[in-house]
Motif scaffolding. Sequence first.
Motif, PDB file in Angstrom:
ATOM      1  N   VAL A   1       0.876  -1.244   0.097  1.00 28.77           N
ATOM      2  CA  VAL A   1       0.175   0.102   0.127  1.00 28.77           C
ATOM      3  C   VAL A   1       0.836   1.300  -0.124  1.00 28.77           C
ATOM      4  O   VAL A   1       0.746   2.217  -0.965  1.00 28.77           O
ATOM      5  CB  VAL A   1      -1.083   0.024   1.272  1.00 28.77           C
TER       6      VAL A   1
ATOM      7  N   PHE B   1      -7.130   2.764  -7.901  1.00 25.75           N
ATOM      8  CA  PHE B   1      -5.627   2.008  -8.232  1.00 25.75           C
ATOM      9  C   PHE B   1      -5.660   1.840  -9.738  1.00 25.75           C
ATOM     10  O   PHE B   1      -6.436   1.157 -10.099  1.00 25.75           O
ATOM     11  CB  PHE B   1      -5.855   0.584  -7.400  1.00 25.75           C
TER      12      PHE B   1
ATOM     13  N   VAL C   1      -7.172  -5.631 -10.388  1.00 27.10           N
ATOM     14  CA  VAL C   1      -7.854  -5.539  -9.339  1.00 27.10           C
ATOM     15  C   VAL C   1      -9.352  -6.073  -9.702  1.00 27.10           C
ATOM     16  O   VAL C   1      -9.694  -6.178 -10.566  1.00 27.10           O
ATOM     17  CB  VAL C   1      -8.499  -3.777  -9.609  1.00 27.10           C
TER      18      VAL C   1
ATOM     19  N   LEU D   1      -4.961  -5.476  -6.070  1.00 19.09           N
ATOM     20  CA  LEU D   1      -6.011  -5.162  -5.037  1.00 19.09           C
ATOM     21  C   LEU D   1      -7.389  -5.750  -4.996  1.00 19.09           C
ATOM     22  O   LEU D   1      -7.879  -5.775  -6.235  1.00 19.09           O
ATOM     23  CB  LEU D   1      -6.060  -3.583  -5.114  1.00 19.09           C
TER      24      LEU D   1
ATOM     25  N   ARG E   1     -10.798  -4.849  -3.867  1.00 19.51           N
ATOM     26  CA  ARG E   1     -11.518  -3.808  -3.377  1.00 19.51           C
ATOM     27  C   ARG E   1     -12.603  -4.243  -2.175  1.00 19.51           C
ATOM     28  O   ARG E   1     -13.029  -3.548  -1.818  1.00 19.51           O
ATOM     29  CB  ARG E   1     -12.082  -2.986  -4.458  1.00 19.51           C
TER      30      ARG E   1
ATOM     31  N   ARG F   1      -5.765  -5.944   0.181  1.00 26.19           N
ATOM     32  CA  ARG F   1      -7.185  -5.573   0.254  1.00 26.19           C
ATOM     33  C   ARG F   1      -7.456  -4.306   0.921  1.00 26.19           C
ATOM     34  O   ARG F   1      -6.880  -3.640   1.194  1.00 26.19           O
ATOM     35  CB  ARG F   1      -7.947  -6.898   1.002  1.00 26.19           C
TER      36      ARG F   1
END
Length: 222
Positions: free
Chosen positions: A13, A39, A129, A157, A159, A191
């Motif tokens: 992150v 992102f 993502v 990632l 979400r 996450r």
Amino acid sequence: DTAADDALAQEFVEFAIGAGVLRFGEFKTKAGRLSPYFFNAGLFDDGIKLGRLAQFYARRIMDSGIEFDMLFGPAYKGIPLGAAVAIELARLGRNVPFAYNRKEAKDHGEGGTLVGAPVKGRVLIVDDVISAGTAVRESIGIIKAAGATPHAIAIALDRQEKATENGVDVAYSAVQQVRDQLGLQVCAIARLADLLQYLEQHGDTAVQGRHEEVLAYRRRYG
Ligand code: OMP
């Protein structure tokens, strides 16, 4: 979650925010949700950033214990991701075949929409993502059409948002749907929960005030 997972997610992150890949503001997602963060994996835009990104994916993939025969990078964003991860896995001693798709079929030369290694066996999708889960369903369709098994997906990632079905929000998350209904293992570098933890702990910095906005978003779509 183990502590080691957590440390890697926090490191990621921080890296994504520092690289300007994870940004705050007002963004519309593909599912039409108004998000206070976005992102954009396309902004891992030099050799060092892409190489570092690939290291995060490769570590998560290796640590997950997921078994797979090849990598598939869905067009467009998954193509450089899959390629970078293939190179990194090979560097770590695990050389696996890699393929990707075109969005437009080619009617000359090699023809078709798939490029690279033959798509067969247990396929690990490498993508950016998962939000509402539309993109991953498309990749699954492509792999099944090629006669192979969509086995797992690695993303940067998760979400942690509600899935949509025919454009309508449903009660379970997109990742739950991918795991339970579509039968794929999912491994994510970070996450939404990891982003929230980071924002809570760095509220005195450039991300001041973002924690509340992202929490509000999670309450609505998480
Ligand atoms: P779903 O198809 O709803 O799961 O959304 C995933 C896709 O949305 C990704 O492959 C991206 O193209 C895009 N996306 C991002 O890249 N970053 C985000 O933070 C959010 C999205 C999004 O539109 O939901």
